[in-house]
Motif scaffolding. Structure first.
Motif, short mmCIF file in Angstrom:
data_model
loop_
_atom_site.label_atom_id
_atom_site.label_comp_id
_atom_site.label_asym_id
_atom_site.label_seq_id
_atom_site.Cartn_x
_atom_site.Cartn_y
_atom_site.Cartn_z
N ALA A 162 -1.93 11.82 -4.26
CA ALA A 162 -2.57 10.66 -3.57
C ALA A 162 -1.98 9.54 -2.22
O ALA A 162 -1.55 9.97 -1.61
CB ALA A 162 -1.81 9.51 -4.86
N LYS A 207 -4.18 7.02 -8.44
CA LYS A 207 -4.68 7.40 -7.29
C LYS A 207 -5.44 6.37 -6.53
O LYS A 207 -5.51 5.88 -5.24
CB LYS A 207 -5.37 8.87 -7.24
N SER A 208 -5.98 5.62 -7.77
CA SER A 208 -6.96 4.43 -7.38
C SER A 208 -6.17 3.35 -6.70
O SER A 208 -6.26 2.47 -5.46
CB SER A 208 -8.22 3.95 -7.88
N ALA A 209 -4.76 2.97 -7.32
CA ALA A 209 -4.12 1.75 -6.78
C ALA A 209 -3.62 1.73 -5.62
O ALA A 209 -3.41 2.77 -4.72
CB ALA A 209 -2.69 1.59 -7.56
N ALA A 233 -5.94 9.23 -12.63
CA ALA A 233 -6.14 8.27 -11.47
C ALA A 233 -6.34 6.57 -11.73
O ALA A 233 -6.96 6.50 -10.09
CB ALA A 233 -7.81 8.55 -12.19
N ARG A 234 -6.02 5.70 -11.97
CA ARG A 234 -5.89 4.76 -11.74
C ARG A 234 -3.88 4.97 -10.81
O ARG A 234 -4.45 4.02 -9.78
CB ARG A 234 -4.69 4.05 -13.59
N ASP A 260 1.06 -1.21 0.07
CA ASP A 260 -0.29 -0.24 -0.38
C ASP A 260 0.90 1.47 0.06
O ASP A 260 0.34 2.51 0.86
CB ASP A 260 -1.25 0.35 1.05
#
Length: 115
Positions: A92, A73-75, A70-71, A24
């Motif tokens: 992010a 940020k959400s990963a 966006a990918r 993470d």
């Protein structure tokens, strides 16, 4: 020899950061030009199959660049290779390290990367 040494440093720094990544967490690597960001993103994709590698710079069409941001940020984790984009667009959760390779072309871009 100097160019080879520089390539080694540019190659080793993000690899070292990636090897120290914890679950993470994310890394952002800024380069001076989009061409260099693209080059190292491609090399990382080939050398780290399965790793989440993101590429965000002005040579990518705006719609695709926004989708890639966006990918990122959400990963849950990953490494983003960027250049001449606003650092704000790369904000992010989970960013553990920001690496700037080479001086940004302007004082304003440098300040954005630090904020």
């Amino acid at each position: 020899a100097a160019a080879g040494d520089m390539h080694k440093v540019i190659w080793d720094v993000p690899h070292l950061a990636h090897s120290r990544m914890v679950a993470d967490s994310k890394i952002v690597v800024f380069f001076v030009t989009p061409v260099i960001a693209n080059h190292y993103a491609e090399l990382f994709r080939r050398s780290l199959p399965g790793a989440d590698v993101f590429e965000i710079h002005s040579k990518i069409a705006k719609a695709k660049r926004k989708k890639e941001a966006a990918r990122f940020k959400s990963a849950a984790a990953g490494i983003a290779f960027a250049s001449d984009v606003s650092a704000k667009s790369l904000e992010a959760p989970g960013i553990r390290e920001v690496i700037s390779i080479g001086a940004p072309p302007s004082k304003g871009l440098h300040q954005q990367r630090l904020e």
